[in-house]
Design an enzyme around this catalytic site. Sequence first.
Site, PDB file in Angstrom:
ATOM      1  N   LYS A   4      25.443  61.800  69.721  1.00 21.48           N
ATOM      2  CA  LYS A   4      26.730  62.160  69.132  1.00 21.48           C
ATOM      3  C   LYS A   4      27.359  60.911  68.535  1.00 21.48           C
ATOM      4  O   LYS A   4      27.082  59.824  69.028  1.00 21.48           O
ATOM      5  CB  LYS A   4      27.675  62.802  70.151  1.00 21.48           C
ATOM      6  CG  LYS A   4      27.734  62.224  71.562  1.00 21.48           C
ATOM      7  CD  LYS A   4      28.080  60.778  71.796  1.00 21.48           C
ATOM      8  CE  LYS A   4      29.392  60.241  71.377  1.00 21.48           C
ATOM      9  NZ  LYS A   4      29.595  58.819  71.756  1.00 21.48           N
ATOM     10  N   ASP A  35      33.461  57.598  68.452  1.00 26.87           N
ATOM     11  CA  ASP A  35      32.711  57.200  69.636  1.00 26.87           C
ATOM     12  C   ASP A  35      33.128  57.960  70.891  1.00 26.87           C
ATOM     13  O   ASP A  35      32.289  58.481  71.624  1.00 26.87           O
ATOM     14  CB  ASP A  35      32.858  55.697  69.877  1.00 26.87           C
ATOM     15  CG  ASP A  35      31.635  55.168  70.595  1.00 26.87           C
ATOM     16  OD1 ASP A  35      30.609  54.993  69.926  1.00 26.87           O
ATOM     17  OD2 ASP A  35      31.688  55.003  71.830  1.00 26.87           O
ATOM     18  N   HIS A  68      22.370  58.183  62.017  1.00 29.66           N
ATOM     19  CA  HIS A  68      21.849  59.397  62.661  1.00 29.66           C
ATOM     20  C   HIS A  68      21.173  60.333  61.659  1.00 29.66           C
ATOM     21  O   HIS A  68      20.116  60.888  61.931  1.00 29.66           O
ATOM     22  CB  HIS A  68      22.978  60.134  63.397  1.00 29.66           C
ATOM     23  CG  HIS A  68      23.434  59.416  64.637  1.00 29.66           C
ATOM     24  ND1 HIS A  68      24.482  59.837  65.408  1.00 29.66           N
ATOM     25  CD2 HIS A  68      22.982  58.275  65.239  1.00 29.66           C
ATOM     26  CE1 HIS A  68      24.647  59.006  66.432  1.00 29.66           C
ATOM     27  NE2 HIS A  68      23.763  58.047  66.341  1.00 29.66           N
ATOM     28  N   SER A  84      11.851  49.840  67.898  1.00 28.81           N
ATOM     29  CA  SER A  84      12.992  48.957  67.644  1.00 28.81           C
ATOM     30  C   SER A  84      12.739  48.273  66.301  1.00 28.81           C
ATOM     31  O   SER A  84      11.585  48.179  65.861  1.00 28.81           O
ATOM     32  CB  SER A  84      13.070  47.911  68.764  1.00 28.81           C
ATOM     33  OG  SER A  84      13.969  46.890  68.425  1.00 28.81           O
ATOM     34  N   ARG A  85      13.806  47.758  65.688  1.00 27.83           N
ATOM     35  CA  ARG A  85      13.602  46.981  64.461  1.00 27.83           C
ATOM     36  C   ARG A  85      12.887  45.671  64.795  1.00 27.83           C
ATOM     37  O   ARG A  85      12.382  44.993  63.907  1.00 27.83           O
ATOM     38  CB  ARG A  85      14.947  46.682  63.802  1.00 27.83           C
ATOM     39  CG  ARG A  85      15.675  47.907  63.298  1.00 27.83           C
ATOM     40  CD  ARG A  85      17.108  47.580  62.954  1.00 27.83           C
ATOM     41  NE  ARG A  85      17.841  47.074  64.100  1.00 27.83           N
ATOM     42  CZ  ARG A  85      19.060  46.551  64.065  1.00 27.83           C
ATOM     43  NH1 ARG A  85      19.687  46.460  62.908  1.00 27.83           N
ATOM     44  NH2 ARG A  85      19.645  46.112  65.161  1.00 27.83           N
TER      45      ARG A  85
HETATM   46  N1  LIG Z   1      25.918  60.146  75.134  1.00 26.05           N
HETATM   47  C1  LIG Z   1      26.471  59.042  75.587  1.00 26.05           C
HETATM   48  O1  LIG Z   1      26.900  58.955  76.736  1.00 26.05           O
HETATM   49  C2  LIG Z   1      26.567  57.852  74.696  1.00 26.05           C
HETATM   50  C3  LIG Z   1      26.957  56.628  75.238  1.00 26.05           C
HETATM   51  C4  LIG Z   1      26.945  55.523  74.405  1.00 26.05           C
HETATM   52  C5  LIG Z   1      26.593  55.665  73.077  1.00 26.05           C
HETATM   53  N2  LIG Z   1      26.251  56.872  72.578  1.00 26.05           N
HETATM   54  C6  LIG Z   1      25.874  57.013  71.172  1.00 26.05           C
HETATM   55  O2  LIG Z   1      24.612  56.376  70.984  1.00 26.05           O
HETATM   56  C7  LIG Z   1      24.570  55.668  69.750  1.00 26.05           C
HETATM   57  C8  LIG Z   1      24.159  54.235  70.042  1.00 26.05           C
HETATM   58  O3  LIG Z   1      25.111  53.631  70.891  1.00 26.05           O
HETATM   59  P1  LIG Z   1      24.776  52.327  71.804  1.00 26.05           P
HETATM   60  O4  LIG Z   1      25.987  52.095  72.612  1.00 26.05           O
HETATM   61  O5  LIG Z   1      23.479  52.471  72.469  1.00 26.05           O
HETATM   62  O6  LIG Z   1      24.694  51.215  70.662  1.00 26.05           O
HETATM   63  P2  LIG Z   1      23.886  49.851  70.706  1.00 26.05           P
HETATM   64  O7  LIG Z   1      23.782  49.328  72.104  1.00 26.05           O
HETATM   65  O8  LIG Z   1      24.495  48.992  69.677  1.00 26.05           O
HETATM   66  O9  LIG Z   1      22.422  50.291  70.263  1.00 26.05           O
HETATM   67  C9  LIG Z   1      22.162  50.854  69.013  1.00 26.05           C
HETATM   68  C10 LIG Z   1      20.751  50.458  68.586  1.00 26.05           C
HETATM   69  O10 LIG Z   1      20.535  50.984  67.286  1.00 26.05           O
HETATM   70  C11 LIG Z   1      19.652  50.147  66.578  1.00 26.05           C
HETATM   71  N3  LIG Z   1      20.164  49.837  65.228  1.00 26.05           N
HETATM   72  C12 LIG Z   1      19.586  50.180  64.064  1.00 26.05           C
HETATM   73  N4  LIG Z   1      20.266  49.742  63.024  1.00 26.05           N
HETATM   74  C13 LIG Z   1      21.335  49.100  63.525  1.00 26.05           C
HETATM   75  C14 LIG Z   1      22.406  48.397  62.921  1.00 26.05           C
HETATM   76  N5  LIG Z   1      22.510  48.251  61.592  1.00 26.05           N
HETATM   77  N6  LIG Z   1      23.329  47.841  63.717  1.00 26.05           N
HETATM   78  C15 LIG Z   1      23.223  47.971  65.052  1.00 26.05           C
HETATM   79  N7  LIG Z   1      22.215  48.624  65.680  1.00 26.05           N
HETATM   80  C16 LIG Z   1      21.271  49.165  64.908  1.00 26.05           C
HETATM   81  C17 LIG Z   1      19.472  48.885  67.417  1.00 26.05           C
HETATM   82  O11 LIG Z   1      18.222  49.016  68.043  1.00 26.05           O
HETATM   83  P3  LIG Z   1      16.946  48.157  67.604  1.00 26.05           P
HETATM   84  O12 LIG Z   1      17.459  46.856  67.090  1.00 26.05           O
HETATM   85  O13 LIG Z   1      16.217  48.081  68.868  1.00 26.05           O
HETATM   86  O14 LIG Z   1      16.230  48.907  66.552  1.00 26.05           O
HETATM   87  C18 LIG Z   1      20.564  48.961  68.457  1.00 26.05           C
HETATM   88  O15 LIG Z   1      20.196  48.370  69.672  1.00 26.05           O
HETATM   89  C19 LIG Z   1      25.953  55.838  69.119  1.00 26.05           C
HETATM   90  O16 LIG Z   1      25.897  56.794  68.100  1.00 26.05           O
HETATM   91  C20 LIG Z   1      26.849  56.331  70.253  1.00 26.05           C
HETATM   92  O17 LIG Z   1      27.849  57.261  69.825  1.00 26.05           O
HETATM   93  C21 LIG Z   1      26.223  57.959  73.376  1.00 26.05           C
END
Ligand SMILES: NC(=O)c1ccc[n+]([C@@H]2O[C@H](COP(=O)([O-])OP(=O)(O)OC[C@H]3O[C@@H](n4cnc5c(N)ncnc54)[C@H](OP(=O)(O)O)[C@@H]3O)[C@@H](O)[C@H]2O)c1
Length: 324
Positions: free
Chosen positions: A98, A179, A80, A37-38
């Site tokens: 994705k 998304d 990504h 994580s950051r």
């Molecule tokens: N396959 C699926 O079912 C599914 C479902 C939801 C999302 N997704 C995909 O997964 C990815 C993440 O989605 P999520 O819903 O998990 O998002 P999220 O809850 O916002 O988590 C993303 C993580 O990325 C890191 N990060 C690094 N740079 C960042 C920035 N500048 N701003 C925000 N976060 C940053 C953060 O982790 P740290 O701070 O810990 O480093 C953050 O917690 C997306 O691309 C989305 O399309 C897929």
Amino acid sequence: MALKTIRWGIIGAGKIAKKFAQDLNTIPDAQLYAIASRDITRAKKFASDFSALKSYGSYEELALDNNIDAVYIATPHSFHKAHSILCLEHKIPVLCEKPFAMNLSEVEEMISIAKSNNILLMEAMWTAFLPHFQYTLDLLNKKHFGEIVKLEADFGFFTPYNTQSRLFNKSVGGGSLLDIGIYPIFVALSSLGVPNTIEAKAEQFPNGADSECDMIFHYDNAKANLKSTLTEETKTEATFHCEHGTIKINGRFHQPSSVTLTDNKGNSEIKTFDYKTIGYSHEIEHFNQLIRTNKTVSDIMTFEKSRTLISTIDRVREKISLKY
Ligand SMILES: NC(=O)c1ccc[n+]([C@@H]2O[C@H](COP(=O)([O-])OP(=O)(O)OC[C@H]3O[C@@H](n4cnc5c(N)ncnc54)[C@H](OP(=O)(O)O)[C@@H]3O)[C@@H](O)[C@H]2O)c1
């Protein structure tokens, strides 16, 4: 003979990373080895919640850990490419969420770096690995009810507009299309192929991110009506209207679900599937198997499928003038 345990690392400790970790922990011959994580405090909490051995306060530190067999990229869309390349260059196989990247040219760059390093790379389009989805494609391929005449697929939910959330943050690829619109598009490409022409219109949030997107894909003898929206709950079904009946993947079609078959006389049956996890375990097990057999590409989520998916999204974005 016991299988080699695949030691996974995760980059980004957000929402999807938690679900992925939960499913990973159900697989006996795989281990959540490290989380990055950051913020080291967040990494440590994640490691404690999901029994990871190592926690790192930066993504770069994780990429330097030689014990990692596979990494899952769970950061927002716009990162990504960079995070995948970071790991590929450290010779770690990458399963990247994705959309694979923001546009075709970024995806091509990732593929080219994976190929030049001879390292496995795959888009985490989990729907492709779910048995109910594979069953549906199989029925369609066998022309169970004849040719597809029309596909209707939607994905919509409501969350209050919040520019702090990555879902609405245009600078990281936020909006409905990338998304969730990616799922109805994936269904259309998987069943009907690449459309001849595309019509699309979208609505925007105040910051310019798309709040909803309506698409019509035109084929020689069929069309697909597709929708994504962040402003209302929709059924999130995929219905194939065929010559002699309909095949409906019940809501939510992109995750573990059931399939309803109805012939033109009105006879109906529901096919259910015995899902034991959230659904991410299927793509994880496939990826583990690719590693064990020294593959550098998936035969299910191929590079060609990822290219077609992102280039179709690029075509839709052009129609709705959505630029990042
Ligand atoms: N396959 C699926 O079912 C599914 C479902 C939801 C999302 N997704 C995909 O997964 C990815 C993440 O989605 P999520 O819903 O998990 O998002 P999220 O809850 O916002 O988590 C993303 C993580 O990325 C890191 N990060 C690094 N740079 C960042 C920035 N500048 N701003 C925000 N976060 C940053 C953060 O982790 P740290 O701070 O810990 O480093 C953050 O917690 C997306 O691309 C989305 O399309 C897929």
